[in-house]
Design a protein around this motif. Sequence first.
Motif, PDB file in Angstrom:
ATOM      1  N   VAL A  68      -4.456  -1.781  -3.326  1.00 39.01           N
ATOM      2  CA  VAL A  68      -4.606  -0.723  -2.323  1.00 39.01           C
ATOM      3  C   VAL A  68      -3.307   0.063  -2.189  1.00 39.01           C
ATOM      4  O   VAL A  68      -3.299   1.294  -2.178  1.00 39.01           O
ATOM      5  CB  VAL A  68      -5.035  -1.326  -0.962  1.00 39.01           C
ATOM      6  CG1 VAL A  68      -4.975  -0.290   0.149  1.00 39.01           C
ATOM      7  CG2 VAL A  68      -6.423  -1.935  -1.060  1.00 39.01           C
ATOM      8  N   MET A  69      -2.205  -0.659  -2.098  1.00 38.42           N
ATOM      9  CA  MET A  69      -0.897  -0.020  -1.986  1.00 38.42           C
ATOM     10  C   MET A  69      -0.602   0.811  -3.234  1.00 38.42           C
ATOM     11  O   MET A  69      -0.156   1.958  -3.149  1.00 38.42           O
ATOM     12  CB  MET A  69       0.171  -1.108  -1.804  1.00 38.42           C
ATOM     13  CG  MET A  69       1.427  -0.656  -1.145  1.00 38.42           C
ATOM     14  SD  MET A  69       2.577  -2.040  -0.897  1.00 38.42           S
ATOM     15  CE  MET A  69       1.621  -3.139   0.135  1.00 38.42           C
ATOM     16  N   HIS A  70      -0.863   0.231  -4.392  1.00 39.73           N
ATOM     17  CA  HIS A  70      -0.659   0.922  -5.665  1.00 39.73           C
ATOM     18  C   HIS A  70      -1.464   2.216  -5.709  1.00 39.73           C
ATOM     19  O   HIS A  70      -0.946   3.287  -6.030  1.00 39.73           O
ATOM     20  CB  HIS A  70      -1.072   0.001  -6.820  1.00 39.73           C
ATOM     21  CG  HIS A  70      -1.075   0.675  -8.151  1.00 39.73           C
ATOM     22  ND1 HIS A  70      -2.163   1.381  -8.607  1.00 39.73           N
ATOM     23  CD2 HIS A  70      -0.133   0.764  -9.104  1.00 39.73           C
ATOM     24  CE1 HIS A  70      -1.893   1.877  -9.794  1.00 39.73           C
ATOM     25  NE2 HIS A  70      -0.666   1.511 -10.118  1.00 39.73           N
ATOM     26  N   ASN A  71      -2.751   2.126  -5.367  1.00 44.22           N
ATOM     27  CA  ASN A  71      -3.627   3.301  -5.431  1.00 44.22           C
ATOM     28  C   ASN A  71      -3.209   4.381  -4.443  1.00 44.22           C
ATOM     29  O   ASN A  71      -3.294   5.573  -4.742  1.00 44.22           O
ATOM     30  CB  ASN A  71      -5.083   2.894  -5.189  1.00 44.22           C
ATOM     31  CG  ASN A  71      -5.629   2.054  -6.324  1.00 44.22           C
ATOM     32  OD1 ASN A  71      -5.104   2.052  -7.441  1.00 44.22           O
ATOM     33  ND2 ASN A  71      -6.685   1.310  -6.038  1.00 44.22           N
ATOM     34  N   ASP A  88       7.406   3.079   1.620  1.00 45.21           N
ATOM     35  CA  ASP A  88       7.783   2.161   2.705  1.00 45.21           C
ATOM     36  C   ASP A  88       7.038   0.820   2.660  1.00 45.21           C
ATOM     37  O   ASP A  88       7.656  -0.236   2.793  1.00 45.21           O
ATOM     38  CB  ASP A  88       7.599   2.806   4.076  1.00 45.21           C
ATOM     39  CG  ASP A  88       8.691   3.809   4.400  1.00 45.21           C
ATOM     40  OD1 ASP A  88       9.609   4.008   3.578  1.00 45.21           O
ATOM     41  OD2 ASP A  88       8.608   4.414   5.495  1.00 45.21           O
ATOM     42  N   GLU A  89       5.741   0.856   2.508  1.00 43.95           N
ATOM     43  CA  GLU A  89       4.974  -0.398   2.502  1.00 43.95           C
ATOM     44  C   GLU A  89       5.319  -1.246   1.277  1.00 43.95           C
ATOM     45  O   GLU A  89       5.464  -2.461   1.375  1.00 43.95           O
ATOM     46  CB  GLU A  89       3.471  -0.125   2.572  1.00 43.95           C
ATOM     47  CG  GLU A  89       3.020   0.385   3.932  1.00 43.95           C
ATOM     48  CD  GLU A  89       3.360  -0.551   5.078  1.00 43.95           C
ATOM     49  OE1 GLU A  89       3.086  -1.766   4.971  1.00 43.95           O
ATOM     50  OE2 GLU A  89       3.921  -0.073   6.080  1.00 43.95           O
ATOM     51  N   ALA A  90       5.436  -0.605   0.128  1.00 44.25           N
ATOM     52  CA  ALA A  90       5.819  -1.340  -1.083  1.00 44.25           C
ATOM     53  C   ALA A  90       7.222  -1.923  -0.926  1.00 44.25           C
ATOM     54  O   ALA A  90       7.478  -3.059  -1.316  1.00 44.25           O
ATOM     55  CB  ALA A  90       5.752  -0.421  -2.303  1.00 44.25           C
ATOM     56  N   TYR A  91       8.114  -1.151  -0.347  1.00 45.89           N
ATOM     57  CA  TYR A  91       9.492  -1.599  -0.112  1.00 45.89           C
ATOM     58  C   TYR A  91       9.499  -2.842   0.773  1.00 45.89           C
ATOM     59  O   TYR A  91      10.161  -3.833   0.462  1.00 45.89           O
ATOM     60  CB  TYR A  91      10.278  -0.453   0.529  1.00 45.89           C
ATOM     61  CG  TYR A  91      11.732  -0.738   0.783  1.00 45.89           C
ATOM     62  CD1 TYR A  91      12.691  -0.438  -0.178  1.00 45.89           C
ATOM     63  CD2 TYR A  91      12.163  -1.277   1.990  1.00 45.89           C
ATOM     64  CE1 TYR A  91      14.043  -0.671   0.063  1.00 45.89           C
ATOM     65  CE2 TYR A  91      13.500  -1.519   2.234  1.00 45.89           C
ATOM     66  CZ  TYR A  91      14.434  -1.212   1.267  1.00 45.89           C
ATOM     67  OH  TYR A  91      15.771  -1.454   1.498  1.00 45.89           O
TER      68      TYR A  91
END
Length: 135
Positions: A68-71, A88-91
Amino acid sequence: ELDLLLDSEVGREYFKSHLVNELSIENYFFWRDVNAWKEEGCSAEGAKYIYDVYIANNSTLEINISGVMHNDIEKKIKLNQIEPSIFDEAYKTIVVLMETNAFPRFKKSSLYKQWSGTEGSDPNLNMGAALPESI
């Protein structure tokens, strides 16, 4: 504790060496590059570089984030909807991974003992330690 380590130039070098040994150096490089991208003004070109290197499927240093984050990041990059919060979320995910996986193992490693100076001391801000030989 990880913040203290990453605030120390010498500490970062020891931790990077540990991550190379663990085959998870991409997490540190992503952390470093997102910080640099934000410090340099969050350019679209910089965001695309970070996406290409760390997020894109089969990228050189692909990080472990949810689909989901990737997409979500991929969609924003493709639509050129680049904003300072795009990573931000991936970080946050990568920082948690480093805090909960790599950092506890680092604290048990010989590199940590070298950085701390002695096995029994508290190395929280031991910035006077020498760089590891493998770097």
